[in-house]
Design an enzyme around this catalytic site. Structure first.
Site, short mmCIF file in Angstrom:
data_model
loop_
_atom_site.label_atom_id
_atom_site.label_comp_id
_atom_site.label_asym_id
_atom_site.label_seq_id
_atom_site.Cartn_x
_atom_site.Cartn_y
_atom_site.Cartn_z
N SER A 127 -9.64 8.86 -13.44
CA SER A 127 -9.52 8.45 -14.88
C SER A 127 -10.50 7.05 -15.14
O SER A 127 -10.71 6.46 -14.11
CB SER A 127 -8.22 8.06 -15.28
OG SER A 127 -8.10 7.39 -16.50
N TYR A 152 -0.93 2.92 -14.50
CA TYR A 152 -1.64 4.38 -14.50
C TYR A 152 -2.93 4.25 -13.88
O TYR A 152 -3.33 5.08 -12.93
CB TYR A 152 -1.67 4.93 -16.00
CG TYR A 152 -2.43 6.00 -16.14
CD1 TYR A 152 -2.10 7.27 -15.34
CD2 TYR A 152 -3.85 5.89 -16.51
CE1 TYR A 152 -2.64 8.33 -15.48
CE2 TYR A 152 -4.51 7.25 -16.70
CZ TYR A 152 -3.99 8.34 -16.23
OH TYR A 152 -4.67 9.50 -16.32
#
Length: 338
Positions: A127, A152
């Protein structure tokens, strides 16, 4: 090839499975169909895949170690596209254990399945969140990354490190793809663009954080899918020029690679909203709010490495992509309420 797609009922997973099926691959999809967002959307995505020849689905949680071991041993995959994960930056602030279970334990189970069963190539979702508080733009895969601003992002960086360990120890070819703000038809309902369109159509105000002074490298789903499939077809190999005295984080002496996949054209949030307004023919009511914890001001992908090594660079214009999403959104919800 016989390809495992984890998270196949997810936004990106469904599109990847469709493209692999369209070219004749056999696809086995797994997903735990959790309720992080409305499972009806996941069911609708699955309904598009299940009638297609060459596709099989099994409901399975990647964090379930015994089930994953049995599953991998039974299936004998050629390659794996690992997209299952607990997504969302803000959700990770309130629900950290969900990220540890899926993104760490689940990822180890996938790595072990690949190692124990001679998988030729593991491609997995990283990501843009891993760039954290970096301010040097555009973000390059060769940049040092040591300051995540969300759990995350930290789990995605951990995935890259774990993958390298397996590439080094066992010679498993692994490629991590750092996705930049993916949008398009069948997208996730927790993403800002989805919430914006829904709220504008319903006449409700939309929350615009950092008072709209944010930039995102919005990347259309078809570009993401094309990038994944092209990378899957080129298993990671050792970099013969790797210098351990000046290590490049994006490659290795082991069969390991990292690539950004982004549109490399950051857009201000207010401009993004303006394009949505034009397509809907309706003005948004803006609720300007301060920055949210875990967010970053801007994302901007360098895609030079992807272009050089994979001969691909995302290029879908934002207006075209938003039009496609808005038109899908209106059709999908008209069908839902019919």
């Amino acid at each position: 090839m016989k390809v495992l797609v984890t998270g196949c009922a997810g936004f990106i997973g469904m599109h990847v499975a469709q493209q692999l099926l369209a070219r004749g691959d056999t696809v086995v999809g797994i997903d735990n169909l959790n309720d992080y967002y409305d499972p009806a959307l996941k069911d609708a995505r699955l309904a598009l895949l299940q009638p297609q020849a060459g596709f099989r689905f099994q409901r399975l949680d990647i964090a379930d170690r015994p089930a994953m071991e049995a599953f991998f041993a039974k299936e004998s995959f050629d390659r794996v596209v690992h997209l299952a994960a607990q997504a969302g930056v803000r959700y990770s602030i309130q629900n950290p254990h969900a990220y540890a279970d899926s993104n760490l334990i689940g990822f180890v189970n996938v790595l072990e399945g690949c190692r124990q069963n001679q998988v030729q190539h593991l491609v997995y979702a990283s990501s843009s969140s891993i760039y954290g508080s970096n301010t040097k733009m555009p973000f390059s895969e060769s940049d040092p990354i040591a300051h995540p601003v969300s759990l995350y992002g930290a789990t995605k960086k951990a995935n890259e490190l774990m993958a390298h360990a397996y590439s080094h120890l066992y010679g498993l070819p692994t490629t991590g793809l750092r996705f930049f703000t993916v949008y398009g038809p069948w997208g996730r309902p927790d993403m800002a663009y989805f919430l914006f369109v829904k709220a504008i159509l319903e006449g409700r105000p939309i929350d615009v954080f950092n008072e709209g002074r944010m930039q995102r490298d919005f990347t259309y789903i078809d570009d993401i899918t094309e990038g994944i499939v092209r990378v899957l077809d080129k298993p990671a190999s050792a970099n013969p020029h790797f210098d351990p005295a000046l290590p490049d984080p994006s490659s290795s002496y082991a069969p390991y690679r990292l690539y950004n996949i982004g549109n490399h054209q950051p857009v201000e949030l207010l401009e993004f909203i303006s394009i949505i307004e034009k397509r809907l023919g309706k003005r948004a009511v803006l609720k300007l709010l301060p920055m949210k914890s875990g967010d970053v001001v801007a994302t901007f992908a360098s895609t030079e490495q992807l272009q050089k090594e994979i001969n691909f660079s995302p290029a879908t214009p934002l207006e075209k992509g938003i039009h496609q999403f808005v038109d899908w959104f209106v059709r999908y919800h008209a069908h839902e309420s019919a």
